[in-house]
Design a protein around this motif. Sequence first.
Motif, PDB file in Angstrom:
ATOM      1  N   ALA A  47    -125.397 -44.408 -86.372  1.00  0.00           N
ATOM      2  CA  ALA A  47    -124.561 -44.889 -86.702  1.00  0.00           C
ATOM      3  C   ALA A  47    -122.890 -43.922 -86.304  1.00  0.00           C
ATOM      4  CB  ALA A  47    -124.401 -44.960 -88.187  1.00  0.00           C
ATOM      5  N   VAL A  48    -121.700 -43.998 -86.611  1.00  0.00           N
ATOM      6  CA  VAL A  48    -121.064 -43.079 -86.202  1.00  0.00           C
ATOM      7  C   VAL A  48    -119.618 -43.830 -87.423  1.00  0.00           C
ATOM      8  CG1 VAL A  48    -121.184 -42.910 -83.901  1.00  0.00           C
ATOM      9  CG2 VAL A  48    -119.812 -44.904 -84.435  1.00  0.00           C
ATOM     10  N   ARG A  49    -118.916 -42.748 -87.533  1.00  0.00           N
ATOM     11  CA  ARG A  49    -117.702 -43.186 -88.597  1.00  0.00           C
ATOM     12  C   ARG A  49    -116.639 -41.913 -88.099  1.00  0.00           C
ATOM     13  NH1 ARG A  49    -119.388 -41.446 -94.167  1.00  0.00           N
ATOM     14  NH2 ARG A  49    -118.640 -39.399 -93.628  1.00  0.00           N
ATOM     15  N   ARG A  50    -115.721 -41.991 -88.450  1.00  0.00           N
ATOM     16  CA  ARG A  50    -114.149 -41.616 -87.922  1.00  0.00           C
ATOM     17  C   ARG A  50    -113.633 -42.364 -89.485  1.00  0.00           C
ATOM     18  NH1 ARG A  50    -110.717 -38.843 -84.513  1.00  0.00           N
ATOM     19  NH2 ARG A  50    -108.408 -39.306 -85.599  1.00  0.00           N
ATOM     20  N   GLU A  51    -113.703 -41.088 -90.397  1.00  0.00           N
ATOM     21  CA  GLU A  51    -112.513 -41.622 -91.521  1.00  0.00           C
ATOM     22  C   GLU A  51    -113.163 -42.998 -91.999  1.00  0.00           C
ATOM     23  OE1 GLU A  51    -108.508 -41.378 -91.040  1.00  0.00           O
ATOM     24  OE2 GLU A  51    -107.967 -39.840 -90.890  1.00  0.00           O
TER      25      GLU A  51
END
Length: 198
Positions: free
Chosen positions: A41-45
């Motif tokens: 899982a990846v997140r940017r803001e």
Amino acid sequence: MANELTIPLLPCPSIDEITSFYEMLGFEVTYRQTRPNPHVAVRREDINLHFFGMDDYDPAQSYSTCLVIVEDTGELFEAFAAGMRSVHGKLLISGIPRMTRPRLRNDRYTGFTVVDPGGNWIRIHKAAQEPEARTKLAKAVENAARLADAKGDERQALRILEGALARTDGSEPELRDAQAYRDELVERITGSGSRPGA
């Protein structure tokens, strides 16, 4: 009910390769497992994307896609482009992975597309806005972008754009952008290519 959250789970041949790609774009890893099933899982803001690994998965045959609605496509594009240039020395515009430049898609949205190493089309769109009057050249760029960036048909997009450019009187405010897009389409066609459709 309120405050629901939906996060796409997209396929890829390698969660390691996907992780490196999205870290290049400024995402952080929020979850990772290799067994029993590969998952990252990846997140940017507020943008969350999850990926699962599949043996023998062919990114060129992918039909996986998702929409990401943002306030400012230009700011996000520039951040992604800076990450790409820092790793590759240039913006990747052909093959897999690649990224298109922000363009008018229709009367209500502008956006760009990221095609990641898994062949997933992450379509970044601007939140709804009021339609404005456009020139014939602007409409041709919109149609070309729909064909090339949304459907992967660069050759037909190039035909539309070249026809519109041949009819221009040179006064359209989007002339330089249309010419740059034509050049990009030529490079995409003659470069490593992209899968048809999607």
